[in-house]
Scaffold this motif. Sequence first.
Motif, PDB file in Angstrom:
ATOM      1  N   LEU A 104     -14.518 -24.664   2.171  1.00 17.90           N
ATOM      2  CA  LEU A 104     -15.904 -24.962   2.506  1.00 17.90           C
ATOM      3  C   LEU A 104     -16.605 -25.678   1.359  1.00 17.90           C
ATOM      4  O   LEU A 104     -17.356 -26.628   1.572  1.00 17.90           O
ATOM      5  N   ALA A 105     -16.357 -25.260   0.139  1.00 17.17           N
ATOM      6  CA  ALA A 105     -16.986 -25.901  -1.018  1.00 17.17           C
ATOM      7  C   ALA A 105     -16.559 -27.362  -1.128  1.00 17.17           C
ATOM      8  O   ALA A 105     -17.397 -28.242  -1.364  1.00 17.17           O
ATOM      9  N   VAL A 106     -15.283 -27.639  -0.934  1.00 15.47           N
ATOM     10  CA  VAL A 106     -14.790 -29.019  -0.989  1.00 15.47           C
ATOM     11  C   VAL A 106     -15.389 -29.842   0.150  1.00 15.47           C
ATOM     12  O   VAL A 106     -15.843 -30.969  -0.056  1.00 15.47           O
ATOM     13  N   LEU A 107     -15.427 -29.272   1.342  1.00 13.12           N
ATOM     14  CA  LEU A 107     -16.025 -29.979   2.470  1.00 13.12           C
ATOM     15  C   LEU A 107     -17.505 -30.279   2.210  1.00 13.12           C
ATOM     16  O   LEU A 107     -17.988 -31.360   2.528  1.00 13.12           O
ATOM     17  N   ALA A 108     -18.207 -29.329   1.607  1.00 14.38           N
ATOM     18  CA  ALA A 108     -19.630 -29.524   1.307  1.00 14.38           C
ATOM     19  C   ALA A 108     -19.836 -30.657   0.310  1.00 14.38           C
ATOM     20  O   ALA A 108     -20.748 -31.480   0.470  1.00 14.38           O
ATOM     21  N   VAL A 109     -18.992 -30.707  -0.710  1.00 11.11           N
ATOM     22  CA  VAL A 109     -19.084 -31.783  -1.707  1.00 11.11           C
ATOM     23  C   VAL A 109     -18.801 -33.127  -1.047  1.00 11.11           C
ATOM     24  O   VAL A 109     -19.502 -34.117  -1.297  1.00 11.11           O
ATOM     25  N   LEU A 110     -17.797 -33.171  -0.184  1.00  8.55           N
ATOM     26  CA  LEU A 110     -17.453 -34.429   0.475  1.00  8.55           C
ATOM     27  C   LEU A 110     -18.463 -34.814   1.554  1.00  8.55           C
ATOM     28  O   LEU A 110     -18.573 -35.994   1.890  1.00  8.55           O
ATOM     29  N   LYS A 111     -19.176 -33.856   2.083  1.00  7.06           N
ATOM     30  CA  LYS A 111     -20.224 -34.166   3.057  1.00  7.06           C
ATOM     31  C   LYS A 111     -21.327 -34.965   2.371  1.00  7.06           C
ATOM     32  O   LYS A 111     -21.931 -35.857   2.966  1.00  7.06           O
ATOM     33  N   GLU A 112     -21.562 -34.663   1.110  1.00  6.30           N
ATOM     34  CA  GLU A 112     -22.575 -35.374   0.325  1.00  6.30           C
ATOM     35  C   GLU A 112     -22.163 -36.831   0.114  1.00  6.30           C
ATOM     36  O   GLU A 112     -22.943 -37.740   0.321  1.00  6.30           O
ATOM     37  N   ARG A 113     -20.907 -37.024  -0.333  1.00  4.52           N
ATOM     38  CA  ARG A 113     -20.361 -38.381  -0.508  1.00  4.52           C
ATOM     39  C   ARG A 113     -18.865 -38.276  -0.789  1.00  4.52           C
ATOM     40  O   ARG A 113     -18.384 -37.265  -1.261  1.00  4.52           O
ATOM     41  N   ASP A 114     -18.146 -39.352  -0.501  1.00  2.36           N
ATOM     42  CA  ASP A 114     -16.712 -39.414  -0.769  1.00  2.36           C
ATOM     43  C   ASP A 114     -16.451 -39.218  -2.258  1.00  2.36           C
ATOM     44  O   ASP A 114     -17.332 -39.450  -3.088  1.00  2.36           O
ATOM     45  N   GLY A 115     -15.223 -38.819  -2.580  1.00  5.07           N
ATOM     46  CA  GLY A 115     -14.882 -38.666  -3.981  1.00  5.07           C
ATOM     47  C   GLY A 115     -13.383 -38.602  -4.184  1.00  5.07           C
ATOM     48  O   GLY A 115     -12.620 -38.389  -3.250  1.00  5.07           O
ATOM     49  N   TYR A 116     -12.976 -38.816  -5.426  1.00  4.57           N
ATOM     50  CA  TYR A 116     -11.562 -38.683  -5.805  1.00  4.57           C
ATOM     51  C   TYR A 116     -11.378 -37.312  -6.433  1.00  4.57           C
ATOM     52  O   TYR A 116     -12.354 -36.605  -6.742  1.00  4.57           O
ATOM     53  N   GLY A 117     -10.139 -36.901  -6.620  1.00  2.00           N
ATOM     54  CA  GLY A 117      -9.823 -35.550  -7.048  1.00  2.00           C
ATOM     55  C   GLY A 117     -10.642 -35.004  -8.194  1.00  2.00           C
ATOM     56  O   GLY A 117     -11.340 -33.993  -8.056  1.00  2.00           O
ATOM     57  N   TYR A 118     -10.586 -35.661  -9.347  1.00  2.00           N
ATOM     58  CA  TYR A 118     -11.294 -35.093 -10.497  1.00  2.00           C
ATOM     59  C   TYR A 118     -12.805 -35.149 -10.314  1.00  2.00           C
ATOM     60  O   TYR A 118     -13.527 -34.273 -10.780  1.00  2.00           O
TER      61      TYR A 118
END
Length: 108
Positions: free
Chosen positions: A13-27
């Motif tokens: 859920l935390a990863v999905l929430a971060v990606l909901k804000e905007r795309d990103g790469y691993g680090y």
Amino acid sequence: MDSSQLLKGVLDLAVLAVLKERDGYGYDIVRRLREAGLHEVGDASVYGTLRRLFKAGALTSYVMASDEGPHRKYYGLNEVGLSMYAASAKTWSSFAKTMASLLKEGQE
């Protein structure tokens, strides 16, 4: 209480929430999670979560050139990921509300 066990349960859920804000790469995703307060999140855990969510069809990925080194693989939410986020957020909110109620009762 060992917060690492709690983190395991909510990392998707935390990863999905971060990606909901905007795309990103691993680090970048690891950094954003830590900035949000999840200081104990491990790089390997996040990369594993990204791979698992991608295999589950919740994420898209694309590669972009980087001025600071090798190309970076970016992740973003797709419709499956957005649905997964919405369902997980609803479950988490209900669970957090229940726990807050239980903790309040314990303080009276």
